[in-house]
Write a protein that holds these residues in place. Structure first.
Motif, PDB file in Angstrom:
ATOM      1  N   PHE A 151       0.314  -1.259  -0.002  1.00 43.45           N
ATOM      2  CA  PHE A 151       0.447   0.050  -0.295  1.00 43.45           C
ATOM      3  C   PHE A 151       0.269   1.469   0.178  1.00 43.45           C
ATOM      4  O   PHE A 151       0.671   1.718  -1.017  1.00 43.45           O
ATOM      5  CB  PHE A 151      -0.240  -0.248   1.133  1.00 43.45           C
ATOM      6  CG  PHE A 151      -1.858   0.651   1.605  1.00 43.45           C
ATOM      7  CD1 PHE A 151      -2.674   2.023   0.917  1.00 43.45           C
ATOM      8  CD2 PHE A 151      -1.756   2.209   1.995  1.00 43.45           C
ATOM      9  CE1 PHE A 151      -3.646   2.714   0.706  1.00 43.45           C
ATOM     10  CE2 PHE A 151      -2.004   3.545   2.607  1.00 43.45           C
ATOM     11  CZ  PHE A 151      -3.914   3.077   1.694  1.00 43.45           C
ATOM     12  N   THR A 152       1.845   1.322   0.521  1.00 43.98           N
ATOM     13  CA  THR A 152       2.734   2.524   0.827  1.00 43.98           C
ATOM     14  C   THR A 152       3.851   2.657  -0.562  1.00 43.98           C
ATOM     15  O   THR A 152       2.989   3.793  -1.286  1.00 43.98           O
ATOM     16  CB  THR A 152       3.590   2.108   2.255  1.00 43.98           C
ATOM     17  OG1 THR A 152       2.883   1.922   3.354  1.00 43.98           O
ATOM     18  CG2 THR A 152       4.534   3.509   2.566  1.00 43.98           C
ATOM     19  N   ALA A 162      10.857  -2.126   8.098  1.00 41.41           N
ATOM     20  CA  ALA A 162      11.340  -1.854   9.072  1.00 41.41           C
ATOM     21  C   ALA A 162      11.184  -0.272   9.468  1.00 41.41           C
ATOM     22  O   ALA A 162      11.019  -0.077  11.012  1.00 41.41           O
ATOM     23  CB  ALA A 162      13.082  -1.778   9.379  1.00 41.41           C
ATOM     24  N   MET A 163      10.167   0.602   9.072  1.00 43.64           N
ATOM     25  CA  MET A 163       9.893   1.422   9.142  1.00 43.64           C
ATOM     26  C   MET A 163       8.572   1.575   9.557  1.00 43.64           C
ATOM     27  O   MET A 163       8.003   1.897  10.468  1.00 43.64           O
ATOM     28  CB  MET A 163      10.698   2.947   7.826  1.00 43.64           C
ATOM     29  CG  MET A 163      11.442   3.330   8.219  1.00 43.64           C
ATOM     30  SD  MET A 163      11.657   4.236   6.455  1.00 43.64           S
ATOM     31  CE  MET A 163      10.818   4.534   4.857  1.00 43.64           C
ATOM     32  N   LEU A 164       7.797   0.730   9.047  1.00 44.64           N
ATOM     33  CA  LEU A 164       7.185   0.897   8.679  1.00 44.64           C
ATOM     34  C   LEU A 164       6.012  -0.163  10.418  1.00 44.64           C
ATOM     35  O   LEU A 164       5.306   0.058  10.993  1.00 44.64           O
ATOM     36  CB  LEU A 164       5.462   0.218   7.980  1.00 44.64           C
ATOM     37  CG  LEU A 164       5.451   0.833   6.539  1.00 44.64           C
ATOM     38  CD1 LEU A 164       4.622   0.059   5.523  1.00 44.64           C
ATOM     39  CD2 LEU A 164       4.452   2.023   7.111  1.00 44.64           C
ATOM     40  N   ALA A 165       7.101  -0.788  10.749  1.00 45.71           N
ATOM     41  CA  ALA A 165       7.031  -1.887  11.595  1.00 45.71           C
ATOM     42  C   ALA A 165       6.972  -0.268  13.360  1.00 45.71           C
ATOM     43  O   ALA A 165       6.624  -1.060  14.281  1.00 45.71           O
ATOM     44  CB  ALA A 165       8.178  -2.880  12.508  1.00 45.71           C
ATOM     45  N   ARG A 166       7.419   0.836  12.817  1.00 41.86           N
ATOM     46  CA  ARG A 166       7.840   1.412  14.167  1.00 41.86           C
ATOM     47  C   ARG A 166       6.710   2.592  14.646  1.00 41.86           C
ATOM     48  O   ARG A 166       6.577   2.891  15.562  1.00 41.86           O
ATOM     49  CB  ARG A 166       8.838   2.210  13.806  1.00 41.86           C
ATOM     50  CG  ARG A 166      10.183   1.490  13.730  1.00 41.86           C
ATOM     51  CD  ARG A 166      11.739   2.378  14.074  1.00 41.86           C
ATOM     52  NE  ARG A 166      12.282   1.910  14.136  1.00 41.86           N
ATOM     53  CZ  ARG A 166      13.141   0.421  13.416  1.00 41.86           C
ATOM     54  NH1 ARG A 166      12.462   0.051  12.654  1.00 41.86           N
ATOM     55  NH2 ARG A 166      14.554  -0.016  14.182  1.00 41.86           N
ATOM     56  N   LEU A 167       6.057   2.256  13.299  1.00 39.27           N
ATOM     57  CA  LEU A 167       4.705   3.046  13.620  1.00 39.27           C
ATOM     58  C   LEU A 167       3.667   2.529  14.216  1.00 39.27           C
ATOM     59  O   LEU A 167       3.355   1.630  15.206  1.00 39.27           O
ATOM     60  CB  LEU A 167       3.399   2.918  12.386  1.00 39.27           C
ATOM     61  CG  LEU A 167       4.811   3.844  11.473  1.00 39.27           C
ATOM     62  CD1 LEU A 167       3.499   3.423   9.333  1.00 39.27           C
ATOM     63  CD2 LEU A 167       5.072   5.010  11.117  1.00 39.27           C
ATOM     64  N   PRO A 168       2.913   4.080  15.032  1.00 39.34           N
ATOM     65  CA  PRO A 168       1.815   3.013  16.021  1.00 39.34           C
ATOM     66  C   PRO A 168       1.389   2.039  16.175  1.00 39.34           C
ATOM     67  O   PRO A 168       0.935   1.429  17.014  1.00 39.34           O
ATOM     68  CB  PRO A 168       1.303   4.760  16.824  1.00 39.34           C
ATOM     69  CG  PRO A 168       1.946   5.672  16.178  1.00 39.34           C
ATOM     70  CD  PRO A 168       2.835   5.621  14.947  1.00 39.34           C
TER      71      PRO A 168
END
Length: 191
Positions: free
Chosen positions: A122-123, A166-172
């Protein structure tokens, strides 16, 4: 190094009660549904859990799972490099669920979350589309966004890693509840 041993869905289902199942997805993905009895040790914390996984492996077989099998293969390689024999689930939790098998969710989990693979698609698609539209409507330099995503996807495929994941995994929304690694390690020590 050779690929880790893979267990098929039927064999894993038959042996589920005798396996220590470690799910290496993010806490948000784990909360969205996991194999019965699975313990959540996110891939980025696998080295910290190494002594306890080694302890569990000395007492019985360890099955490492993720959404599709890519992250669990990486975890199995890390564990094998450190002397821990493990297996991965062919096709991951997606294949497990597609085979009509139960996925469990922790109590109090408010809703299902999108898989990390779906979030990345999606991103990436949104940024590529945005780059193309802005390139046509505002300035051609915006097409660099689309080229950067394409390059990142090629790099991801070649290295079997994913910086966007890895970046998306850090989203709330992917941290619906923190992985209680301490409690998970206690369970591993007790096996």
């Amino acid at each position: 190094m050779t690929a880790p041993t893979a267990l098929g869905i039927d064999e894993a289902r038959t042996r589920l009660n005798e396996l220590t199942v470690i799910d290496v997805r993010t806490p948000g993905e784990f909360a969205g549904g996991h194999l019965p009895g699975a313990l959540n040790v996110p891939l980025d914390r696998i080295r910290r859990a190494l002594p306890d996984i080694r302890h569990a492996a000395a007492r019985g077989d360890v099955l490492v799972v993720c959404a599709s099998g890519a992250r669990s293969e990486n975890a199995c390689r890390i564990l094998a490099e450190n002397g821990v024999a493990t297996a991965t689930l062919s096709g991951g939790t997606a294949a497990w669920a597609a085979g009509g098998n139960e996925l469990r969710r922790p109590e109090g989990t408010p809703r299902a979350t999108w898989s990390m693979e779906r979030q990345v698609r999606f991103t990436a698609g949104t940024v590529v589309l945005l780059g193309l539209l802005l390139g046509l409507l505002v300035h051609p330099a915006f097409q660099i966004l689309s080229a950067a995503i394409a390059g990142g996807l090629v790099f991801s495929a070649l290295t079997d890693t994913c910086g966007m994941a890895a970046m998306l995994a850090r989203l709330p929304h992917n941290r619906t509840r923190a992985a209680d690694l301490g409690a998970t390690l206690e369970v591993l020590r007790s096996r």
